[in-house]
Every structure is written in structure tokens, then in C-alpha cells.
Design an enzyme around this catalytic site. Structure first.
Site, short mmCIF file in Angstrom:
data_model
loop_
_atom_site.label_atom_id
_atom_site.label_comp_id
_atom_site.label_asym_id
_atom_site.label_seq_id
_atom_site.Cartn_x
_atom_site.Cartn_y
_atom_site.Cartn_z
N ASP A 29 -1.05 34.07 -41.21
CA ASP A 29 -0.72 35.50 -41.24
C ASP A 29 -1.87 36.30 -40.64
OD1 ASP A 29 0.43 37.92 -41.78
OD2 ASP A 29 0.75 37.56 -43.91
N ASP A 30 -1.66 36.86 -39.47
CA ASP A 30 -2.65 37.72 -38.81
C ASP A 30 -3.89 36.95 -38.34
OD1 ASP A 30 -0.87 39.65 -39.61
OD2 ASP A 30 -2.31 40.85 -40.73
N CYS A 67 4.54 41.42 -38.95
CA CYS A 67 4.98 40.30 -39.79
C CYS A 67 6.49 40.07 -39.85
CB CYS A 67 4.45 40.50 -41.21
SG CYS A 67 2.65 40.66 -41.31
N LYS A 121 4.61 33.11 -48.15
CA LYS A 121 5.10 34.46 -47.87
C LYS A 121 6.50 34.43 -47.28
CE LYS A 121 3.69 38.66 -45.35
NZ LYS A 121 2.58 39.27 -44.58
N HIS A 123 8.85 37.69 -47.05
CA HIS A 123 8.80 38.96 -46.31
C HIS A 123 10.08 39.27 -45.54
CE1 HIS A 123 5.56 41.78 -44.39
NE2 HIS A 123 6.43 42.41 -45.16
N HIS A 206 -4.58 37.49 -43.80
CA HIS A 206 -4.13 38.88 -43.93
C HIS A 206 -5.02 39.62 -44.94
CE1 HIS A 206 -1.45 42.26 -44.59
NE2 HIS A 206 -0.58 41.78 -43.72
N ASP A 263 1.82 34.50 -37.07
CA ASP A 263 2.99 35.35 -36.89
C ASP A 263 2.76 36.41 -35.82
OD1 ASP A 263 1.12 36.72 -38.44
OD2 ASP A 263 2.58 37.49 -39.88
N ASN A 264 1.55 36.90 -35.73
CA ASN A 264 1.20 37.91 -34.72
C ASN A 264 -0.30 37.82 -34.50
OD1 ASN A 264 2.16 39.69 -37.45
ND2 ASN A 264 0.00 39.81 -36.92
N LYS A 283 -3.03 43.17 -33.63
CA LYS A 283 -1.80 43.30 -34.40
C LYS A 283 -1.16 44.68 -34.23
CE LYS A 283 -0.02 43.24 -39.12
NZ LYS A 283 -0.28 42.93 -40.54
#
Length: 466
Positions: A29-30, A67, A121, A123, A206, A263-264, A283
Site C-alpha cells: 500500500d503506497d 487505493c 486491507k 477497501h 501507508h 496499489d499506486n 500518489k
């Protein structure tokens, strides 16, 4: 002759079952593009590096700017513009979720005979149980369905945030450690009669930046924020090592496909400390630092070790790729934007895409065609960190409002880049190549016309689902 049909049928089914690989899909994540160990950003990730070196590194792989859209693209094989999830991240008070009309990847694999587990996660919808992972194709689920969390204390904005199979659990400690431990148990206690699909979606790195002190200590020289961020990555890497070790201990390595992606891009604001170098921005942005992510795929004996694939690929490609690989049917899905990328991974064939949509929201958008990329009005609309803890939320919201108003009244800014010669997107070639800029603008406009408006309200969500 008829008496031989049943044995032949059983042999065929048995062969298909034996050929189906276990799939371990790990999503960070991130994670900053430069911060993957093998990209040389200075943070050590030995387990990730070793796993990546055993397969194919995907150096032009795209997620979405933030996300929820990226996870939606993975689960559906379709661009989020198709179902209104292209813009907003889901927050604890969001009364919407990923459209129930969409057939998700775990549902397809479940139908193909897989035992399916989601850890970490989600989301993609929390407000109503019909959106929960256990109602969307996963046999087992453990983690946090919301987006707001603490990495170390791990309890979120609600007391019962951490759940196992829809029941609250009181596990304590580092969230990354808890997720890694659950993944190991899932591998050990899996249904051995079925192949396993394990979707392990870590929250790290994140914000908020938190980790057990021993992970951050080796990076103290990087400063308070960067050292915490690096510590989170170090703990994430250790967790990946534990998962791989569990697969090997169970004798599954030869028949397990490992997939890793962020994810990004990493968040580069004051509340985070990611680096996406040499890519531009981070991001939330439509520039490469926001959407091009670290990714690789490893399957011993099937994907050549030590290979690098520079062909443009996208998160939407995983659903059709895995469906074809496992024999899962996609007849029940809506028209897919994703394409089978297995020939790229295994043979280095050309990208299955002539054109990739990176996103379009209002007047903003970006597409990639070969080495060319067009960006209209740059910064994506939801570029702020949804889990930042602002010192003055009112000022922050007012600033964003003024920014949107100013952008609304400004003329469009068209940027054209050649990523082969300029991966950092430093030179706008739109005036030098007006025909190419016009061609890609037209294609972006077509995507914008096809887009469902971003869904922000329950009434709109319900209307879309029906």
C-alpha cells in the site's frame, strides 16, 4: 464407446486440477517506486529482491492513482470508469462499495475449484455486509475492511475493526506482523484438496507511519519520517519472507505463482516519506510516480528467472490472465478491459494493449500508447492522503476547494511525453508532435464519454447496482 466417456472426463478434470497453480498475490500500500529494494532507493528488502530475481520484473506496470480504484481494477479486470469507482477512496463513513453487478476475481477462482483467502486491507465496501470479502468470493477473510488504521496499535476508528470471517478479534501488536502470521496459518491449514488463492493486501507502508522500533532503528540517519517509513518496509519485507518460507515448507514452491505489486505510487507529502525517483510526482497523480508501480511475477519453471519486462501492462490484466491460467470462466463477467499477459511474462511477447487508460475524471486524464503518454490537466482530483492527520482540516479542505475552482476556470493543459527517452516526464512534446497529441486526446475523450460519473452517494450506488 459410451462407457469410456466418464473415465476420459475424469482424467481431463484431474489433469486440469493438477495444472492449477497456487496463487499468492501480495499487494503493498503506497510503496514508493524507488523504495523497492531492487530499485536502489536505499531501503533493504532482501526477501522481496530474492523473490523478484526468481521471476520477471514488470517495469511498466500500472495501477491507479489511489487505493480503492486500483483494488477495484484488480478485482474486476475492468477500468473503474465502468462502474463509478475511478475517483474517490472509500472512507469509514462511506455508504458505498464496489458495485455488486461486478463479478470479482475470487468468485471466478472459487468457481474453478480454488480455496480463496483474503488477508489485510479490503477497501471495497464496509457499510453493508453484502460488500464484505466473504460475500464477494472469499472463503476466508482476516483484516480491516476500512481504510483508516494504525499500523502498530492497529485498532482503527471503530473498536471492532479487525475481524476474522466477519467476527471481531482482539489480536494485538503490529498489524503487518498479524497479517503475515495469518497468511502463514492459511497456507499451513489450507484445504489440501484444492489449489489456494491467497490475496495478502498489506497496509504498509501507508500512513500513519508506525512500526515496532527495531525496524526503524537501522534507518535513523534518514530522519524521523523516512526512518519510520523505511522500518515499515523492512517489516513488510520480513513478512514476505515468512510467507515464502511457509510455501516452501509445505512443498508448494514449484506449483505456486507469486505476484507482487503496489496499489499506486508512494505518497511524497509532508506526512509521508516515499520516493518514486526517477518518476515524476507521486500518489494521486496521473504522472508516472502516481500510477507506475513496482511489480513482478515469479513461478519457478514457468516464468524465466532474472527477466525484465518493459511492455506496458495494467492491474486490470491480472483477472483475465489468472482466469485463463487456471481454467476459470469469464463468461459471467462484464466486458473486460484487461488482457491476457501470460505471453509477456513467459516469452517476452508484445503488450496485449495498443492503448492503456490510466484514468479519466472530469477534465483530467491520461493514456499510454506504446512509448507515448498523454496527460491532460496533470494532478488527479484525489491526490491528498486519505489517512493523513491534518493539523488544520478546515484550512486543508478550503485549500483544496480553491484549487478545484481555479482548475475549473483554467484552460486545459495538454502534455505529451515519450517515456522511452524521458521516463521522468520532464519534456512536454505536445507542440512538437501535434498529430500524436491530437490522436491521444481524441482517444482520451472517448474514454471520458464512456465513463460512469464517480459514485459518491448510496442512492447512486444502488441505482447502478440494479
Amino acid at each position: 464407446m459410451k462407457r469410456f466417456l466418464l473415465p476420459i472426463f475424469l482424467v481431463c478434470c484431474s489433469s486440469l486440477q493438477a495444472a492449477q497453480p497456487n496463487i499468492v498475490f501480495i499487494l503493498a500500500d503506497d510503496l514508493g517506486y524507488a523504495d523497492a529494494g531492487y530499485h536502489g532507493g536505499g531501503i533493504q528488502m532482501p526477501h522481496l529482491d530474492r523473490l523478484a530475481a526468481a521471476g520477471a520484473k514488470l517495469e511498466s506496470f500500472y495501477g491507479m492513482p489511489v487505493c480503492t480504484p486500483s483494488r477495484s481494477a484488480l478485482m474486476t479486470g475492468r477500468y473503474p470508469i465502468r462502474y463509478g469507482r475511478q475517483y474517490n477512496v472509500l472512507r469509514p463513513n462511506s455508504k458505498v462499495g464496489l458495485s455488486l453487478d461486478e463479478k470479482l476475481l475470487p468468485q471466478l477462482l472459487q468457481e474453478a475449484g480454488y480455496a480463496t483467502s483474503q488477508i489485510g486491507k479490503w477497501h471495497l465496501g464496509d457499510f453493508d455486509a453484502v460488500y464484505w470479502p466473504t460475500r464477494r468470493g472469499f472463503d476466508h477473510s482476516y483484516g480491516v475492511r476500512l481504510d483508516q488504521h494504525r499500523q502498530y496499535q492497529h485498532l482503527i476508528t471503530t473498536e471492532d475493526a479487525l475481524q476474522r470471517d466477519e467476527q471481531p478479534v482482539k489480536d494485538t501488536g503490529s498489524l503487518t506482523d498479524l497479517l503475515s502470521g495469518e497468511a502463514v496459518r492459511t497456507i499451513e491449514q489450507r484445504d489440501k484438496k484444492k489449489p489456494l488463492f491467497l490475496y495478502l493486501a498489506y497496509h504498509a507502508p501507508h500512513t500513519p507511519l508506525e512500526c515496532p522500533p527495531e525496524y526503524a532503528k537501522p534507518y535513523e540517519h534518514l530522519g524521523p519520517q523516512r526512518s519510520l517509513y523505511a522500518g515499515m518496509i523492512a517489516e513488510l519485507d520480513e513478512g514476505i519472507g515468512r510467507v515464502v518460507a511457509a510455501v516452501e515448507k509445505e512443498g508448494l514452491r514449484e506449483n505456486t505463482l507469486f505476484i507482487f505489486a503496489s496499489d499506486n505510487g508512494g505518497l511524497t507529502s509532508k506526512v509521508a516519506a516515499a520516493s518514486n525517483a526517477p518518476l515524476r510526482d507521486g500518489k494521486g497523480s496521473l504522472y508516472e510516480g502516481g500510477v507506475r508501480v513496482t511489480a513482478f511475477a515469479t513461478w519457478d519453471g514457468h516464468i524465466p528467472a532474472g527477466t525484465v519486462r518493459n511492455q506496458p501492462l495494467h492491474m486490470v490484466d491480472w483477472l483475465p490472465t489468472l482466469a485463463k491460467l487456471t481454467g476459470a470462466s469469464t463468461e459471467s463477467t462484464k466486458p473486460l478491459d484487461g488482457r491476457d499477459m501470460w505471453p509477456v511474462l513467459t516469452e517476452g511477447k508484445a503488450s496485449p494493449h495498443d492503448l492503456l487508460l490510466l484514468n479519466t475524471v472530469g477534465r483530467e486524464g491520461a493514456v499510454r500508447a506504446g512509448d507515448w503518454k498523454l496527460v491532460r490537466n496533470g494532478q488527479s482530483a484525489d491526490s491528498d492522503d486519505e489517512n493523513a492527520l491534518p493539523t488544520n482540516a478546515a484550512q486543508s479542505q478550503e485549500a483544496k476547494k480553491q484549487k478545484r475552482l481555479a482548475a475549473r476556470n483554467a484552460p486545459d493543459v495538454i502534455e505529451l511525453f515519450n517515456l522511452a527517452s524521458d521516463p521522468s516526464e520532464s519534456k512536454n512534446l505536445a507542440t512538437e508532435h501535434p498529430d500524436k497529441a491530437g490522436e491521444l486526446t481524441t482517444k482520451l475523450d472517448q474514454f471520458a464519454k464512456e465513463a460512469i460519473p464517480p459514485i459518491l452517494k448510496p442512492a447512486e450506488e444502488n441505482k447502478t447496482n440494479r
